[in-house]
Design a protein around this motif. Structure first.
Motif, mmCIF file in Angstrom:
data_model
loop_
_atom_site.group_PDB
_atom_site.id
_atom_site.type_symbol
_atom_site.label_atom_id
_atom_site.label_comp_id
_atom_site.label_asym_id
_atom_site.label_seq_id
_atom_site.Cartn_x
_atom_site.Cartn_y
_atom_site.Cartn_z
ATOM 1 N N ILE A 1 7.787 6.290 8.630
ATOM 2 C CA ILE A 1 8.105 6.950 9.900
ATOM 3 C C ILE A 1 9.315 7.866 9.735
ATOM 4 O O ILE A 1 9.368 8.956 10.302
ATOM 5 N N GLY A 2 10.282 7.459 8.933
ATOM 6 C CA GLY A 2 11.465 8.289 8.692
ATOM 7 C C GLY A 2 11.192 9.487 7.809
ATOM 8 O O GLY A 2 11.851 10.517 7.921
ATOM 9 N N GLU A 3 10.211 9.355 6.915
ATOM 10 C CA GLU A 3 9.887 10.469 6.018
ATOM 11 C C GLU A 3 9.253 11.634 6.753
ATOM 12 O O GLU A 3 9.436 12.791 6.368
ATOM 13 N N LEU A 4 8.506 11.351 7.807
ATOM 14 C CA LEU A 4 7.812 12.425 8.529
ATOM 15 C C LEU A 4 8.779 13.471 9.076
ATOM 16 O O LEU A 4 8.608 14.668 8.804
ATOM 17 N N PRO A 5 9.814 13.079 9.839
ATOM 18 C CA PRO A 5 10.731 14.114 10.321
ATOM 19 C C PRO A 5 11.560 14.732 9.198
ATOM 20 O O PRO A 5 11.961 15.883 9.300
ATOM 21 N N ASP A 6 11.797 13.984 8.114
ATOM 22 C CA ASP A 6 12.540 14.557 6.987
ATOM 23 C C ASP A 6 11.804 15.761 6.414
ATOM 24 O O ASP A 6 12.395 16.806 6.155
ATOM 25 N N LYS A 7 10.497 15.609 6.212
ATOM 26 C CA LYS A 7 9.709 16.715 5.651
ATOM 27 C C LYS A 7 9.680 17.900 6.598
ATOM 28 O O LYS A 7 9.830 19.048 6.186
ATOM 29 N N GLY A 8 9.508 17.624 7.879
ATOM 30 C CA GLY A 8 9.526 18.699 8.866
ATOM 31 C C GLY A 8 10.872 19.390 8.926
ATOM 32 O O GLY A 8 10.949 20.616 9.014
ATOM 33 N N GLU B 1 0.819 -1.216 0.000
ATOM 34 C CA GLU B 1 0.000 0.000 0.000
ATOM 35 C C GLU B 1 0.851 1.264 0.000
ATOM 36 O O GLU B 1 2.002 1.250 0.404
ATOM 37 N N GLU B 2 0.218 2.350 -0.410
ATOM 38 C CA GLU B 2 0.868 3.653 -0.280
ATOM 39 C C GLU B 2 0.919 4.037 1.186
ATOM 40 O O GLU B 2 0.089 3.600 1.981
ATOM 41 N N HIS B 3 1.871 4.878 1.523
ATOM 42 C CA HIS B 3 1.941 5.397 2.894
ATOM 43 C C HIS B 3 0.824 6.412 3.117
ATOM 44 O O HIS B 3 0.344 7.030 2.164
ATOM 45 N N PRO B 4 0.443 6.621 4.371
ATOM 46 C CA PRO B 4 -0.503 7.703 4.652
ATOM 47 C C PRO B 4 0.083 9.040 4.181
ATOM 48 O O PRO B 4 1.294 9.212 4.156
ATOM 49 N N LYS B 5 -0.783 9.939 3.810
ATOM 50 C CA LYS B 5 -0.339 11.258 3.343
ATOM 51 C C LYS B 5 -0.621 12.282 4.449
ATOM 52 O O LYS B 5 -1.777 12.613 4.710
ATOM 53 N N PRO B 6 0.438 12.792 5.084
ATOM 54 C CA PRO B 6 0.255 13.701 6.229
ATOM 55 C C PRO B 6 -0.587 14.938 5.944
ATOM 56 O O PRO B 6 -1.235 15.458 6.832
ATOM 57 N N ASP C 1 -3.172 15.059 4.031
ATOM 58 C CA ASP C 1 -4.506 14.622 3.648
ATOM 59 C C ASP C 1 -5.402 14.593 4.895
ATOM 60 O O ASP C 1 -4.978 14.174 5.967
ATOM 61 N N ALA C 2 -6.638 15.013 4.763
ATOM 62 C CA ALA C 2 -7.564 15.013 5.900
ATOM 63 C C ALA C 2 -7.766 13.599 6.440
ATOM 64 O O ALA C 2 -7.964 13.404 7.640
ATOM 65 N N LYS C 3 -7.666 12.604 5.587
ATOM 66 C CA LYS C 3 -7.822 11.211 6.009
ATOM 67 C C LYS C 3 -6.752 10.827 7.038
ATOM 68 O O LYS C 3 -6.988 10.015 7.926
ATOM 69 N N PHE C 4 -5.589 11.419 6.927
ATOM 70 C CA PHE C 4 -4.485 11.144 7.853
ATOM 71 C C PHE C 4 -4.930 11.423 9.290
ATOM 72 O O PHE C 4 -4.800 10.578 10.166
ATOM 73 N N LEU C 5 -5.463 12.602 9.521
ATOM 74 C CA LEU C 5 -5.907 12.975 10.868
ATOM 75 C C LEU C 5 -7.112 12.150 11.318
ATOM 76 O O LEU C 5 -7.269 11.861 12.494
ATOM 77 N N TYR C 6 -7.926 11.737 10.374
ATOM 78 C CA TYR C 6 -9.111 10.952 10.690
ATOM 79 C C TYR C 6 -8.731 9.543 11.149
ATOM 80 O O TYR C 6 -9.415 8.947 11.963
ATOM 81 N N GLU C 7 -7.632 8.990 10.622
ATOM 82 C CA GLU C 7 -7.228 7.628 10.955
ATOM 83 C C GLU C 7 -6.330 7.531 12.191
ATOM 84 O O GLU C 7 -6.249 6.475 12.807
ATOM 85 N N ILE C 8 -5.675 8.594 12.574
ATOM 86 C CA ILE C 8 -4.743 8.549 13.704
ATOM 87 C C ILE C 8 -5.396 8.015 14.987
ATOM 88 O O ILE C 8 -4.809 7.169 15.655
ATOM 89 N N PRO C 9 -6.597 8.455 15.366
ATOM 90 C CA PRO C 9 -7.165 7.946 16.620
ATOM 91 C C PRO C 9 -7.277 6.418 16.658
ATOM 92 O O PRO C 9 -7.047 5.805 17.694
#
Length: 93
Positions: free
Chosen positions: A74-81, A33-38, A40-48
């Motif tokens: 998980i590594g891509e998230l801090p890279d983008k930030g 599967e594709e990774h979640p897209k930070p 994207d509104a779906k990202f915040l909807y799925e986190i809980p």
């Protein structure tokens, strides 16, 4: 108007994000599967659901736990930030 973090915050957070960026990651993902897209509104909807699955049942068409916990993702998230904060730090001088 977009708010920018205080320069002291940038200087404190950037070294942490840079050290995370140095952690080796696998070249290929173990999932299809594709990774979640930070952004994207779906990202915040799925986190809980992934934080508290008993309290929050999975939404329809939820991205797999393998994609959410993928080391590359998980590594891509801090890279983008880090990239965004480095740009801000350059602008701030």
């Amino acid at each position: 108007m977009q708010r920018t973090p205080d320069l002291a915050v940038l200087r404190g957070v950037l070294p942490v994000l840079r050290s995370v960026a140095e952690v080796p990651r696998p070249r290929e993902c173990a999932h299809s599967e594709e990774h979640p897209k930070p952004r994207d509104a779906k990202f915040l909807y799925e986190i809980p659901h992934f934080d508290a699955p008993r309290e929050f049942p999975p939404p329809e068409n939820t991205i797999s736990p393998e994609a959410w916990t993928c080391p590359r993702f998980i590594g891509e998230l801090p890279d983008k930030g880090r990239e965004e904060l480095e740009d801000l730090a350059e602008d701030e001088g």
